[in-house]
Write a protein that holds these residues in place. Structure first.
Motif, mmCIF file in Angstrom:
data_model
loop_
_atom_site.group_PDB
_atom_site.id
_atom_site.type_symbol
_atom_site.label_atom_id
_atom_site.label_comp_id
_atom_site.label_asym_id
_atom_site.label_seq_id
_atom_site.Cartn_x
_atom_site.Cartn_y
_atom_site.Cartn_z
ATOM 1 N N GLU A 144 74.031 43.379 168.200
ATOM 2 C CA GLU A 144 73.826 42.271 169.320
ATOM 3 C C GLU A 144 74.973 41.519 168.880
ATOM 4 N N GLU A 145 75.457 40.217 169.883
ATOM 5 C CA GLU A 145 76.004 39.433 168.490
ATOM 6 C C GLU A 145 75.449 38.056 169.703
ATOM 7 N N PHE A 146 75.207 37.271 168.251
ATOM 8 C CA PHE A 146 75.068 35.973 168.579
ATOM 9 C C PHE A 146 76.293 35.222 168.940
ATOM 10 N N LEU A 147 75.615 33.395 168.577
ATOM 11 C CA LEU A 147 76.234 32.343 168.643
ATOM 12 C C LEU A 147 75.743 31.747 167.462
ATOM 13 N N LEU A 148 77.122 30.932 166.917
ATOM 14 C CA LEU A 148 76.477 30.681 165.521
ATOM 15 C C LEU A 148 76.390 28.827 165.830
ATOM 16 N N VAL A 149 75.592 28.811 165.895
ATOM 17 C CA VAL A 149 75.598 26.545 166.632
ATOM 18 C C VAL A 149 75.389 25.551 165.149
ATOM 19 N N GLY A 150 75.758 24.725 165.262
ATOM 20 C CA GLY A 150 76.038 23.300 164.323
ATOM 21 C C GLY A 150 74.193 22.440 164.623
#
Length: 370
Positions: A9-15
């Motif tokens: 699984e690929e995920f977004l890193l968000v701030g």
């Protein structure tokens, strides 16, 4: 054979503002959880890794036989990714595209930087997150026979996973706009029937020989033989909003592979594949997900999405029953129909938040770890 399955699984890193943040390398450098867990199937299974962009993290499960074991490891991988993100003040979101505008930051490896230079905007905008399911096969002969039979069903898996309605801060009009962005790569998409391992490997070698792609790892077929493991790798899906949907996707993928292998062993011929129809079916699935019509994998005519999913379940029902997954798949499908696909939920969250995309990200982060 008793087929194992594994999920990447690929995920977004968000701030804090909901936008993607370029902290993947920093997160892994500062996190002990990035170390690979030893696996007989190869280095890296169970590890955290960077992807093409610094705004992404990737997880991978070990090969599992039991669906409940796989589900537990999918959830553990999501928690492991969040633990790494915590060290750099970021959060992990199972979003296949960002709801907010972004400028992607390529991971500074020679290979990725070369791809960015060669492919221009296609590479620079490739901040998309997918879900790849690996299913064990006996050898390349069985693997190619499987690839020659599962193509018509892959668009249904895309519809089930659809989780990317937004692009650069706007509603794209698609349930899976990731699939549109991904289709820009010259080797992405459906394939013809190969008939033999030699023909499959010749097709990969021919594409590499064109000089268009860097190497065989850039042959991005919707389903392919893995270069690292003895598996068929099904790559068509968006990253799923919830771990339950990723588990459902893996169960159906394994059942598809098992059904195709049984058909081969029984001497049944592979279906005649028309890549133009396969491509149209995938486009239709990416456009509307589960909310409208899909193309029937049997007739290539439009049918309600519920009917197309029903055709898939009927096709693999015997394999699901024999693996003990049928009841779980029925329950997981019921939950998905009740809640809607990821795209429908994101749009509902945008309305709930009075058009503020940051609210979508907040809800997505919570769903990722539910």
């Amino acid at each position: 054979m008793e087929r194992t399955m594994g999920v990447e699984e690929e995920f977004l890193l968000v701030g804090a503002d909901g936008g993607p943040v370029a902290k993947a390398s920093e997160a892994l450098e500062s996190s002990e959880t990035a170390r690979a867990v030893a696996s007989p199937h190869g280095k890296g299974a169970g590890a955290l890794e960077t992807e093409f962009m610094e705004e992404q993290l990737e997880t991978a499960t070990h090969p599992r036989r039991g669906l409940s074991d796989l589900a537990g490891e999918i959830r553990a991988g999501r928690a492991r990714a969040q633990a790494a993100a915590d060290r750099v003040g970021a959060r992990v979101a199972a979003l296949a595209t960002s709801p907010l505008p972004f400028e992607g930051t390529t991971v500074p490896s020679l290979r990725y930087l070369e791809a960015r230079a060669r492919f221009g905007l296609t590479a620079r905008e490739q901040l998309t997150s997918g879900c790849h399911v690996h299913v064990a096969v006996a050898d390349d002969t069985e693997g190619v026979a499987v690839l020659d039979r599962i193509g018509p069903w892959l668009s249904v898996l895309l519809a089930l996973s659809a989780n990317s309605p937004f692009w650069q801060g706007e509603d794209s009009g698609y349930a899976s706009f990731r699939s549109q962005v991904w289709a820009r790569w010259p080797t992405a998409g459906p394939t013809r029937a190969f008939g033999s391992p030699q023909a499959y490997h010749d097709s990969v070698a021919a594409l590499v020989a064109t000089g268009t792609v860097l190497d065989q790892n850039m042959v991005f077929y919707d389903a392919r033989l893995s270069a690292r493991y003895p598996t068929v790798e099904i790559r068509i899906a968006d990253v799923c909003l919830e771990a339950d949907t990723a588990t459902l996707l893996a169960a159906l993928a394994r059942a598809l592979v098992e059904t195709a292998a049984r058909e081969t062993a029984d001497g049944l011929p592979a279906p005649e594949l028309h890549t133009e129809l396969l491509r149209a079916a995938s486009w239709r699935a990416g456009r509307s997900g589960l909310s409208e019509v899909l193309l029937s994998p049997r007739t290539w005519r439009p049918v309600p999405a519920h009917d197309a999913v029903g055709e898939l379940v009927a096709h693999v029902r015997e394999a699901l029953a024999d693996s003990g997954d049928l009841d779980d798949v029925t329950e997981l499908l019921g939950r998905l129909w009740a809640g809607g696909d990821g795209a429908a939920r994101q749009r509902a969250w945008l309305a709930e938040g009075d058009g503020d995309a940051r609210h979508v990200v907040e809800r997505a982060v919570a769903a990722t770890h539910a």
